[in-house]
Write a protein that holds these residues in place. Sequence first.
Motif, PDB file in Angstrom:
ATOM      1  N   THR A  10       6.666  -5.944   2.383  1.00  0.00           N
ATOM      2  CA  THR A  10       6.785  -5.846   3.840  1.00  0.00           C
ATOM      3  C   THR A  10       5.790  -4.812   4.354  1.00  0.00           C
ATOM      4  OG1 THR A  10       8.453  -4.081   3.825  1.00  0.00           O
ATOM      5  CG2 THR A  10       9.255  -6.354   3.612  1.00  0.00           C
ATOM      6  N   GLU A  11       5.949  -4.411   5.604  1.00  0.00           N
ATOM      7  CA  GLU A  11       5.073  -3.388   6.168  1.00  0.00           C
ATOM      8  C   GLU A  11       5.226  -2.047   5.462  1.00  0.00           C
ATOM      9  OE1 GLU A  11       5.894  -6.407   9.398  1.00  0.00           O
ATOM     10  OE2 GLU A  11       7.019  -5.396   7.816  1.00  0.00           O
ATOM     11  N   ALA A  12       6.337  -1.853   4.774  1.00  0.00           N
ATOM     12  CA  ALA A  12       6.572  -0.609   4.041  1.00  0.00           C
ATOM     13  C   ALA A  12       6.021  -0.724   2.625  1.00  0.00           C
ATOM     14  CB  ALA A  12       8.068  -0.300   3.989  1.00  0.00           C
ATOM     15  N   CYS A  13       5.192   0.231   2.241  1.00  0.00           N
ATOM     16  CA  CYS A  13       4.684   0.323   0.868  1.00  0.00           C
ATOM     17  C   CYS A  13       5.472   1.446   0.205  1.00  0.00           C
ATOM     18  CB  CYS A  13       3.195   0.636   0.884  1.00  0.00           C
ATOM     19  SG  CYS A  13       2.435   0.772  -0.748  1.00  0.00           S
ATOM     20  N   SER A  14       6.317   1.094  -0.754  1.00  0.00           N
ATOM     21  CA  SER A  14       7.302   2.029  -1.272  1.00  0.00           C
ATOM     22  C   SER A  14       7.220   2.117  -2.791  1.00  0.00           C
ATOM     23  CB  SER A  14       8.704   1.562  -0.841  1.00  0.00           C
ATOM     24  OG  SER A  14       9.705   2.457  -1.238  1.00  0.00           O
ATOM     25  N   VAL A  15       7.266   3.354  -3.306  1.00  0.00           N
ATOM     26  CA  VAL A  15       7.202   3.597  -4.747  1.00  0.00           C
ATOM     27  C   VAL A  15       8.264   4.629  -5.112  1.00  0.00           C
ATOM     28  CG1 VAL A  15       5.775   4.415  -6.664  1.00  0.00           C
ATOM     29  CG2 VAL A  15       4.728   3.122  -4.796  1.00  0.00           C
ATOM     30  N   ALA A  16       8.923   4.434  -6.246  1.00  0.00           N
ATOM     31  CA  ALA A  16       9.926   5.397  -6.708  1.00  0.00           C
ATOM     32  C   ALA A  16       9.884   5.501  -8.224  1.00  0.00           C
ATOM     33  CB  ALA A  16      11.327   4.992  -6.249  1.00  0.00           C
ATOM     34  N   VAL A  17      10.301   6.649  -8.721  1.00  0.00           N
ATOM     35  CA  VAL A  17      10.466   6.876 -10.153  1.00  0.00           C
ATOM     36  C   VAL A  17      11.863   7.428 -10.380  1.00  0.00           C
ATOM     37  CG1 VAL A  17       9.741   8.237 -12.147  1.00  0.00           C
ATOM     38  CG2 VAL A  17       8.026   7.273 -10.630  1.00  0.00           C
ATOM     39  N   SER A  18      12.542   6.882 -11.372  1.00  0.00           N
ATOM     40  CA  SER A  18      13.846   7.403 -11.769  1.00  0.00           C
ATOM     41  C   SER A  18      13.749   7.943 -13.191  1.00  0.00           C
ATOM     42  CB  SER A  18      14.913   6.304 -11.710  1.00  0.00           C
ATOM     43  OG  SER A  18      16.160   6.792 -12.181  1.00  0.00           O
ATOM     44  N   VAL A  19      14.143   9.189 -13.358  1.00  0.00           N
ATOM     45  CA  VAL A  19      14.175   9.815 -14.680  1.00  0.00           C
ATOM     46  C   VAL A  19      15.619  10.207 -14.960  1.00  0.00           C
ATOM     47  CG1 VAL A  19      13.322  11.682 -16.142  1.00  0.00           C
ATOM     48  CG2 VAL A  19      11.828  10.679 -14.390  1.00  0.00           C
ATOM     49  N   ASN A  20      16.257   9.422 -15.807  1.00  0.00           N
ATOM     50  CA  ASN A  20      17.666   9.664 -16.143  1.00  0.00           C
ATOM     51  C   ASN A  20      18.533   9.766 -14.890  1.00  0.00           C
ATOM     52  OD1 ASN A  20      16.972   9.743 -18.904  1.00  0.00           O
ATOM     53  ND2 ASN A  20      16.425  11.912 -18.734  1.00  0.00           N
ATOM     54  N   ARG A  26       8.354   7.743  -2.532  1.00  0.00           N
ATOM     55  CA  ARG A  26       7.360   7.904  -1.480  1.00  0.00           C
ATOM     56  C   ARG A  26       7.206   6.563  -0.769  1.00  0.00           C
ATOM     57  NH1 ARG A  26       8.448  12.140  -2.712  1.00  0.00           N
ATOM     58  NH2 ARG A  26       7.180  13.918  -3.384  1.00  0.00           N
ATOM     59  N   GLN A  27       7.086   6.614   0.556  1.00  0.00           N
ATOM     60  CA  GLN A  27       6.931   5.386   1.327  1.00  0.00           C
ATOM     61  C   GLN A  27       5.962   5.623   2.474  1.00  0.00           C
ATOM     62  OE1 GLN A  27      10.033   3.531   4.170  1.00  0.00           O
ATOM     63  NE2 GLN A  27      10.282   2.322   2.298  1.00  0.00           N
ATOM     64  N   VAL A  28       5.059   4.676   2.681  1.00  0.00           N
ATOM     65  CA  VAL A  28       4.150   4.728   3.822  1.00  0.00           C
ATOM     66  C   VAL A  28       4.254   3.405   4.564  1.00  0.00           C
ATOM     67  CG1 VAL A  28       2.555   6.367   2.764  1.00  0.00           C
ATOM     68  CG2 VAL A  28       2.198   3.918   2.434  1.00  0.00           C
ATOM     69  N   MET A  29       4.050   3.460   5.872  1.00  0.00           N
ATOM     70  CA  MET A  29       4.121   2.266   6.696  1.00  0.00           C
ATOM     71  C   MET A  29       2.719   1.796   7.060  1.00  0.00           C
ATOM     72  SD  MET A  29       7.341   1.740   6.855  1.00  0.00           S
ATOM     73  CE  MET A  29       7.323   0.419   8.080  1.00  0.00           C
ATOM     74  N   GLY A  30       2.605   0.510   7.350  1.00  0.00           N
ATOM     75  CA  GLY A  30       1.315  -0.061   7.712  1.00  0.00           C
ATOM     76  C   GLY A  30       0.949  -1.179   6.759  1.00  0.00           C
ATOM     77  N   ARG A  31      -0.282  -1.638   6.853  1.00  0.00           N
ATOM     78  CA  ARG A  31      -0.716  -2.764   6.021  1.00  0.00           C
ATOM     79  C   ARG A  31      -1.915  -2.387   5.157  1.00  0.00           C
ATOM     80  NH1 ARG A  31       1.207  -8.030   7.723  1.00  0.00           N
ATOM     81  NH2 ARG A  31       2.732  -7.783   9.387  1.00  0.00           N
ATOM     82  N   GLN A  32      -1.912  -1.156   4.657  1.00  0.00           N
ATOM     83  CA  GLN A  32      -2.984  -0.700   3.775  1.00  0.00           C
ATOM     84  C   GLN A  32      -2.480  -0.593   2.335  1.00  0.00           C
ATOM     85  OE1 GLN A  32      -4.024   2.979   5.869  1.00  0.00           O
ATOM     86  NE2 GLN A  32      -5.849   1.963   6.666  1.00  0.00           N
ATOM     87  N   HIS A  33      -1.673  -1.558   1.938  1.00  0.00           N
ATOM     88  CA  HIS A  33      -1.040  -1.487   0.627  1.00  0.00           C
ATOM     89  C   HIS A  33      -2.063  -1.432  -0.506  1.00  0.00           C
ATOM     90  CE1 HIS A  33       2.347  -2.065   3.026  1.00  0.00           C
ATOM     91  NE2 HIS A  33       2.828  -3.205   2.567  1.00  0.00           N
TER      92      HIS A  33
END
Length: 224
Positions: A10-20, A26-33
């Motif tokens: 979607t318009e949201a470019c979202s990344v996450a890391v789970s450690v245990n 981190r999330q940014v909006m727009g279409r510069q994925h």
Amino acid sequence: MKILALDTATEACSVAVSVNGQIIERQVMGRQHAERILELVEALLVEAGLKPAELDAVAFGRGPGMFTGLRIGAGVTQGIAFAADLPVVPVSTLQVLAQGQGADRVLAALDARMGQVYWGGFVRGDDGFMKPVSEERVESPGSIILPDGSWFGAGSGWDQYIDELLPRLQGQVTAWQAQAFPSAADLVRLGERAVAQGLAVSADLAIPVYVRDDVARKSAAPGN
């Protein structure tokens, strides 16, 4: 367990890391994925003190959603997974969207253009995770049929087609959040659960799910 998750559907470019179980996102909006996704992944791994080879899997939003965004997400997922010899976890973008809402019954609807929405109905189980109660579809807002009960609406479809959705659903949906977007934090939780259930797959199966048949056929054609 160490999981990287990314969603670019979607318009949201979202990344996450789970450690245990400890999640950073981190999330940014727009279409510069295409310009931002690798930057976000690298920064998040540095913050978590991880190298890609130390991950257990990569989860990604498989769609439905924006055609270009889905291809970017799948491509980045494959690149990381192949390079570090990791399995991947494809997760429904609609399920991720539903997971992030506070309600127990969610109609997730994303704008699919051409007067249509991608949609799916989800109900929260006793374990806290959303489970589908309908097939994921792409169709006109006036064609949606939900099981009886009270539902919460979420997603960009509620922004574009509110005047068609509400009359069609005849009071079944009493509240909605049109500015809701899939979150990689919710995606990584679903990814952890899938890995624990043995549902991770090989990197070559990091394939977008477009739902719209004509787009799927075009992407499979030579030269696409």
